[in-house]
Motif scaffolding. Sequence first.
Motif, PDB file in Angstrom:
ATOM      1  N   ILE A   1       0.850  -1.182   0.000  1.00  0.00           N
ATOM      2  CA  ILE A   1       0.000   0.000   0.000  1.00  0.00           C
ATOM      3  C   ILE A   1       0.895   1.244   0.000  1.00  0.00           C
ATOM      4  CG2 ILE A   1      -1.801   1.229   1.292  1.00  0.00           C
ATOM      5  CD1 ILE A   1      -2.721  -1.477   0.190  1.00  0.00           C
ATOM      6  N   GLY A   2       0.444   2.302  -0.641  1.00  0.00           N
ATOM      7  CA  GLY A   2       1.218   3.535  -0.736  1.00  0.00           C
ATOM      8  C   GLY A   2       1.533   4.136   0.626  1.00  0.00           C
ATOM      9  N   TRP A   3       2.664   4.841   0.689  1.00  0.00           N
ATOM     10  CA  TRP A   3       3.119   5.371   1.974  1.00  0.00           C
ATOM     11  C   TRP A   3       2.154   6.389   2.566  1.00  0.00           C
ATOM     12  CZ3 TRP A   3       4.029  10.429   2.975  1.00  0.00           C
ATOM     13  CH2 TRP A   3       4.194  11.281   1.884  1.00  0.00           C
ATOM     14  N   GLN A   4       1.422   7.121   1.719  1.00  0.00           N
ATOM     15  CA  GLN A   4       0.471   8.097   2.241  1.00  0.00           C
ATOM     16  C   GLN A   4      -0.658   7.399   3.007  1.00  0.00           C
ATOM     17  OE1 GLN A   4       1.326   7.789  -1.017  1.00  0.00           O
ATOM     18  NE2 GLN A   4       1.872   9.783  -1.881  1.00  0.00           N
ATOM     19  N   ILE A   5      -1.140   6.342   2.437  1.00  0.00           N
ATOM     20  CA  ILE A   5      -2.214   5.584   3.095  1.00  0.00           C
ATOM     21  C   ILE A   5      -1.672   4.899   4.340  1.00  0.00           C
ATOM     22  CG2 ILE A   5      -3.814   3.641   2.838  1.00  0.00           C
ATOM     23  CD1 ILE A   5      -4.094   4.490  -0.109  1.00  0.00           C
ATOM     24  N   LEU A   6      -0.457   4.359   4.253  1.00  0.00           N
ATOM     25  CA  LEU A   6       0.152   3.730   5.430  1.00  0.00           C
ATOM     26  C   LEU A   6       0.336   4.741   6.562  1.00  0.00           C
ATOM     27  CD1 LEU A   6       2.875   1.387   3.880  1.00  0.00           C
ATOM     28  CD2 LEU A   6       0.764   0.710   5.038  1.00  0.00           C
ATOM     29  N   ALA A   7       0.692   5.964   6.214  1.00  0.00           N
ATOM     30  CA  ALA A   7       0.872   6.997   7.241  1.00  0.00           C
ATOM     31  C   ALA A   7      -0.451   7.301   7.938  1.00  0.00           C
ATOM     32  CB  ALA A   7       1.464   8.263   6.627  1.00  0.00           C
TER      33      ALA A   7
END
Length: 121
Positions: free
Chosen positions: A92-98
């Motif tokens: 999953i993209g880092w923005q969503i992970l954040a």
Amino acid sequence: MRIFWVSLGFLAFGLGLAGILLPLVPTTPFMLLAAACFAKSSPRLHDWLVSHPSFGPAIRNWRHHRAIAPRAKRLSVIAMAAAFAISVILGIGWQILAVQAAVLVVMGLWIWTRPDGPTQP
């Protein structure tokens, strides 16, 4: 309105049952929601759920003490960590992970800071 609350109660109850089998779906919050919905719509269903040997203790503990049992706290945090790990593994993209990490940390802290409730003899 009664039909709405009964329907929402059964939906929450069904999701809670799914949580028994699916490790990342929480059972207790859905059972708490089901109890609240049944309290507004069906005293018989509410009484059955609150007195149920498996679901009732957590509902009563929350209702009377605003408490979460230590075992439930541990399982909740483990489930949150597993959900995050799955997201990482899936790429999953880092923005969503954040965002996911921030929400899980806040919720984990909230759960962990609730009282444990009365000790069992």
